[in-house]
Design an enzyme around this catalytic site. Structure first.
Site, PDB file in Angstrom:
ATOM      1  N   HIS A  40      48.538   8.978  26.243  1.00 25.84           N
ATOM      2  CA  HIS A  40      49.482   7.945  25.824  1.00 25.84           C
ATOM      3  C   HIS A  40      48.909   6.593  26.211  1.00 25.84           C
ATOM      4  CE1 HIS A  40      52.929  10.811  25.491  1.00 25.84           C
ATOM      5  NE2 HIS A  40      52.106  11.481  26.252  1.00 25.84           N
ATOM      6  N   GLN A 227      51.387  15.593  21.726  1.00 23.53           N
ATOM      7  CA  GLN A 227      50.683  16.276  20.617  1.00 23.53           C
ATOM      8  C   GLN A 227      51.496  16.151  19.308  1.00 23.53           C
ATOM      9  OE1 GLN A 227      50.867  18.449  23.735  1.00 23.53           O
ATOM     10  NE2 GLN A 227      49.134  17.239  24.332  1.00 23.53           N
TER      11      GLN A 227
HETATM   12  P1  IMP Z   1      44.420  21.922  24.342  1.00 24.00           P
HETATM   13  O1  IMP Z   1      45.802  21.361  24.202  1.00 24.00           O
HETATM   14  O2  IMP Z   1      43.575  21.166  25.326  1.00 24.00           O
HETATM   15  O3  IMP Z   1      44.433  23.392  24.594  1.00 24.00           O
HETATM   16  O4  IMP Z   1      43.676  21.739  22.931  1.00 24.00           O
HETATM   17  C1  IMP Z   1      44.052  22.466  21.790  1.00 24.00           C
HETATM   18  C2  IMP Z   1      43.933  21.620  20.529  1.00 24.00           C
HETATM   19  O5  IMP Z   1      44.905  20.595  20.553  1.00 24.00           O
HETATM   20  C3  IMP Z   1      42.590  20.913  20.357  1.00 24.00           C
HETATM   21  O6  IMP Z   1      42.285  20.834  18.989  1.00 24.00           O
HETATM   22  C4  IMP Z   1      42.865  19.520  20.916  1.00 24.00           C
HETATM   23  O7  IMP Z   1      41.973  18.558  20.377  1.00 24.00           O
HETATM   24  C5  IMP Z   1      44.279  19.323  20.435  1.00 24.00           C
HETATM   25  N1  IMP Z   1      45.029  18.375  21.276  1.00 24.00           N
HETATM   26  C6  IMP Z   1      45.552  18.611  22.484  1.00 24.00           C
HETATM   27  N2  IMP Z   1      46.207  17.527  22.941  1.00 24.00           N
HETATM   28  C7  IMP Z   1      46.098  16.596  21.981  1.00 24.00           C
HETATM   29  C8  IMP Z   1      46.618  15.261  21.848  1.00 24.00           C
HETATM   30  O8  IMP Z   1      47.322  14.720  22.712  1.00 24.00           O
HETATM   31  N3  IMP Z   1      46.283  14.619  20.699  1.00 24.00           N
HETATM   32  C9  IMP Z   1      45.561  15.194  19.712  1.00 24.00           C
HETATM   33  N4  IMP Z   1      45.075  16.431  19.786  1.00 24.00           N
HETATM   34  C10 IMP Z   1      45.347  17.132  20.912  1.00 24.00           C
END
Ligand code: IMP
Length: 445
Positions: A40, A227
């Site tokens: 953020h 997300q």
């Molecule tokens: P994780 O949440 O780290 O397990 O990542 C899983 C997927 O969600 C990946 O493709 C990350 O790039 C995406 N992702 C996780 N958090 C964010 C965010 O805050 N913004 C954009 N993509 C996210």
């Protein structure tokens, strides 16, 4: 009343700015899912705050709650709180005792699993924060919760059960050497101290009770989604997703506030005027087909600052994807939308939108359920008259009518297709650079 903020696309829609803007009318800002994978950026009087765990409302002196649906890395939590304090703020952050703790072995396993997946072309492109492995342990009923850190005996019992399993996975499944992250004594020592600090600073709460009491007293609650819809574990492009529910249903399960309460409030979808994606997975409207498209993507990426807040990775860029937005509006039941980064598209020679998809000779207005089928979709593009570069600070000061006419036509299209009104338009990164049409906290029927 309650206002729930949800990302409509793939994350990075600029939710923080709206949470910060409307958070001014909230008494409590609660996150309901995710952990320090969120990025953020909040700009206040020209000062930029990059937060990944602490709810952005904390910058405005609100009570920030990390709900039971969150996964909490105490190292990140304390480091962000300490940094904010050093900068003269006094964040009041409460953490649900039912929230799960991201342990050092979760981060290690996140990295190991991503590498293993690379061999089978299955990489998700995670943020490496240990999010997936922590939620796996939660569902597998072997997780460690924030409340467990307050009781050394329980903590030791949990660690003694789970850590040998993690060690065995690292050593026997992946044939790697386990390190400090699997040392029960070291973990016990570190996390008992975490528990002591949480207790000393009175930070832990029974989240559902804490929020319900405030709601009953007539306070305003904001639920801050991290997300976005397309990386929701259920409604996103599985398996290229995060491991939680960023969609509005998560606001209820992730805080302990009933779905009827959340549903009686406002649910605002945050939409970026174009699309970006970090990590792997399909993106039918991606600008990458030829040199001209790649150049256009570069212009948008630079102008929009489309580099990961958490990882610094350049984001993939595409045109707005309307089937995705119709899907998002339905899943979360949006009552309104906020459209960000309209200024970034200004001055381009062309502006397009993926209005629908072609799949097997049929027109689709929403998304197929499987990622493989989604990857086969060809977007049917609709062209819009571009709008010129203007002084966006003036636009922000003058209001909606000052937005160039073609830009307004673009917003009208979004309203019509998603079936909900536009509550705000972001025309620059600072909170002051948002044109507000409706404040959802003042829209109480
Ligand atoms: P994780 O949440 O780290 O397990 O990542 C899983 C997927 O969600 C990946 O493709 C990350 O790039 C995406 N992702 C996780 N958090 C964010 C965010 O805050 N913004 C954009 N993509 C996210």
């Amino acid at each position: 009343m309650t206002v729930t903020i949800v990302g409509s696309q793939l994350g990075d829609e600029g939710k923080g700015a709206l949470v910060d803007l409307w958070g001014g009318d909230a008494d409590v800002v609660a996150r309901y899912q995710g952990g320090d994978n969120a990025g953020h950026t909040v700009v206040e009087d020209g000062t930029e705050y990059k937060l990944s765990l602490v709810p952005s409302g904390a910058v405005r002196g609100k009570i920030g709650v990390l709900g039971n649906g969150c996964v909490v890395n105490p190292r990140t939590l304390f480091s962000e709180i300490d940094t904010l304090r050093e900068r003269g703020l006094d964040p009041d952050v409460r953490v649900a005792r039912r929230a799960h703790v991201i342990m050092p072995y979760h981060r290690r396993l996140d990295g190991i699993e991503e590498e293993a997946k690379a061999d089978s072309d299955m990489t998700v492109g995670t943020t490496g924060r240990g999010i997936g492995p922590t939620y796996e342990d939660k569902v597998g009923r072997r997780g460690i919760r924030v409340g467990d850190l307050l009781d050394p005996e329980v903590l030791r019992q949990r660690l003694e059960y789970v850590v040998p399993q993690k060690r065995a996975v690292i050593e026997n499944v992946y044939d790697l050497e386990a390190g400090e992250e699997c040392d029960v004594e070291a973990l016990f020592e570190e996390f008992v101290e975490v528990g002591e600090r949480l207790r000393a600073e009175n930070m832990t709460v029974r989240c559902g009770d804490f929020l319900a009491e405030r709601h009953d007293d007539g306070e305003n609650l904001m639920f801050e989604g991290a997300q976005g819809t397309l990386i929701d574990i259920d409604h996103g492009s599985y398996p290229y997703v995060t491991s939680s529910n960023p969609t509005a249903g998560g606001a209820s399960t992730g805080t302990g506030v009933g779905p009827t309460v959340v549903g009686r409030g406002e649910v605002v979808g945050i939409v970026k005027a174009y699309l970006s994606r970090v990590g792997e997975g399909p993106m039918p409207t991606e600008l990458k087909d030829d040199d001209r498209e790649e150049e256009l993507a570069d212009v948008i990426r630079e102008k929009g600052g489309e580099f990961g807040t958490v990882t610094g990775r350049p984001r993939r860029i595409g045109w707005l994807d309307m089937p995705m937005l119709r899907h998002a509006a339905r899943v979360s039941g949006f009552t309104g939308i906020a459209v960000n980064h309209l200024d970034v598209l200004a001055g381009l020679d062309e502006v397009k939108v993926g209005h629908s998809y072609q799949l097997d000779g049929e027109e689709l207005l929403t998304m197929p359920a499987t990622t493989e089928r989604w990857a086969e979709c060809e977007p049917t593009l609709r062209e819009f008259e571009p709008w010129p570069e203007v002084d966006w600070a003036d636009v922000a000061a003058e209001g909606y009518e000052a937005i160039p006419e073609n830009g307004r036509a673009y917003l009208d299209y979004l309203t019509e297709e998603m079936g909900v009104p536009v509550y705000a338009v972001g025309v620059g990164p600072d909170r002051a650079e948002t044109v507000e049409l409706v404040n959802p906290f003042e829209n109480d029927g």
